[in-house]
Motif scaffolding. Structure first.
Motif, PDB file in Angstrom:
ATOM      1  N   ASP A  21       0.822  -1.210   0.000  1.00 12.45           N
ATOM      2  CA  ASP A  21       0.000   0.000   0.000  1.00 12.45           C
ATOM      3  C   ASP A  21       0.855   1.258   0.000  1.00 12.45           C
ATOM      4  OD1 ASP A  21      -2.571   1.132  -0.051  1.00 12.45           O
ATOM      5  OD2 ASP A  21      -2.605   1.387   2.126  1.00 12.45           O
ATOM      6  N   ARG A 130      -7.238   6.273   0.891  1.00 14.26           N
ATOM      7  CA  ARG A 130      -8.226   5.355   1.465  1.00 14.26           C
ATOM      8  C   ARG A 130      -9.267   6.114   2.287  1.00 14.26           C
ATOM      9  NH1 ARG A 130      -7.294   0.424   0.126  1.00 14.26           N
ATOM     10  NH2 ARG A 130      -5.205  -0.071  -0.645  1.00 14.26           N
ATOM     11  N   ASN A 139      -7.038   3.784  -5.563  1.00 15.54           N
ATOM     12  CA  ASN A 139      -6.297   2.865  -4.711  1.00 15.54           C
ATOM     13  C   ASN A 139      -6.391   1.452  -5.271  1.00 15.54           C
ATOM     14  OD1 ASN A 139      -8.710   1.608  -3.673  1.00 15.54           O
ATOM     15  ND2 ASN A 139      -8.915   3.286  -2.199  1.00 15.54           N
ATOM     16  N   TYR A 142     -10.190  -1.668  -1.942  1.00 15.95           N
ATOM     17  CA  TYR A 142     -10.732  -0.853  -0.844  1.00 15.95           C
ATOM     18  C   TYR A 142     -10.687  -1.628   0.475  1.00 15.95           C
ATOM     19  CZ  TYR A 142     -15.063  -3.456  -0.150  1.00 15.95           C
ATOM     20  OH  TYR A 142     -15.966  -4.439   0.174  1.00 15.95           O
TER      21      TYR A 142
END
Length: 366
Positions: A21, A130, A139, A142
């Protein structure tokens, strides 16, 4: 860009997820650096791969409804309403053709999503977030931090306020998004009218209840996957909406679950996929079905799809609106199967679990 994900041996899932991430590069970032093995955070448990068989013959297809000339004759409209009723009750999915959205608009929207995802990473990072309060966010997954396995896809989401104020949209796909959503909103209004009539209600019943009031446009980009047998493009789920209109390219991979078998939703040139969402199953008191579906990963790519979720009146509106089985459909012989709920209450349940968990509307059954 430096992506250091361990292979199939040593494994700390939380650390791996955060490392992925933090790159803000998404799945495409993995492909760009030459990843040849799917990282473990994306690998599905073996039983999930074999839980249901793919339907044979593989060319079995969901209903296709031709909207051409729908306003030219009452008899033709009645025929189309009947087709919508049967498809919504027995399949929960259908495709529409001659729907009024120009093919050029569909193609431009797909190309716009490709341009967004294939621009320089620094340009994409600006949108990576986010924060669900943002009207535009980019992104990967989710539900990344609580799903059992991540999906092989990246996503741009934009809500109606962003489309209404185009300066909020990424410039690389701004014009395409505005033009596409304009046409899809009109088609959504038409479909809600057909669905109202299919339920035996007046034409504008569902629209007056606010079902078409808000929408979220979700643009998925599925890069080519080196080991598609190990992961998914999208996990099994049903949609958190009243209605979903989906544009998919010609690669394929979308499947719906019917009679414990996966049925391919084969792309039709110029066609749009329509499916009943969880909210409409509740409001119809199970007359219409919200069906679980998934997207396979593929060695070919990128695959692109754009889903417009019609989500009704949410907590961003004042006041928050309660939904439940439509009173005109309830009788002594047909009692309500669900309690009333707020859309924000549903979404709270939906986002608190992985995409492939039990459908959130089950929590509101009486």
């Amino acid at each position: 860009m430096d992506i250091k994900l361990v292979g199939r041996g040593e494994y700390d899932r939380a650390t791996e997820i955060k490392a992925f991430d933090d790159t803000k590069a998404g799945v495409k970032g993995l492909v760009d650096v030459g990843t040849v093995n799917v990282p473990k955070i994306f690998i599905r448990p073996p039983n999930e791969q074999t839980q249901f068989a793919t339907c044979h013959p593989p060319n079995m297809q969901i209903p296709v409804i031709d909207l051409h000339g729908i306003d030219d004759s009452d008899d033709l409209r009645k025929q189309i309403v009947d087709e919508v009723r049967i498809a919504s009750k027995t399949w929960g999915f259908f495709q529409v053709v001659n729907h009024g959205v120009p093919v050029s608009v569909l193609e431009d929207m797909i190309h716009g999503v490709i341009k967004l995802n294939e621009q320089d990473l620094d340009a994409k990072k600006v949108w990576y977030s986010r924060d669900r309060a943002k009207t535009v966010r980019f992104n990967s997954n989710y539900d990344l931090y609580h799903a059992r396995a991540a999906n092989w896809r990246d996503t741009l989401s934009c809500t109606r306020p962003a489309v209404d104020d185009p300066k909020q949209l990424p410039s690389v796909c701004r014009d395409e998004t505005i033009e596409y959503t304009k046409h899809v909103i009109n088609l959504g209004d038409q479909l809600f009218g057909l669905l109202s009539e299919a339920l035996g209600l007046k034409l504008d019943h569902l629209k007056e209840m606010g079902c078409a009031k808000n929408y979220t446009c979700v643009c998925h980009y599925y890069p080519a996957c080196p080991e598609p047998e190990l992961t998914m493009g999208s996990s099994k789920h049903s949609d958190p909406s009243f209605l979903t209109i989906l544009l998919q390219d010609q690669i394929g991979g979308l499947q719906i679950l019917r009679d414990n078998q996966w049925v391919n939703v084969n792309p039709i040139s110029g066609g749009l996929v329509v499916n009943i969402g969880d909210f409409l199953q509740v409001m119809s008191n199970d007359k219409f079905q919200s069906v679980q579906h998934r997207v396979l990963a593929n060695r070919i790519g990128p695959r692109v799809s754009i889903a417009c979720f019609f989500i009704g009146q949410t907590r961003t509106d004042q006041p928050d609106k309660s939904y439940g089985p439509i009173k005109e459909l309830i009788s002594k012989d047909n009692p309500p199967l669900y309690r009333d709920f707020l859309i924000s209450e549903y979404h709270g349940k939906f986002v608190s679990q992985g995409l492939d968990e039990k459908p959130a509307f089950h929590h509101f059954k009486l």
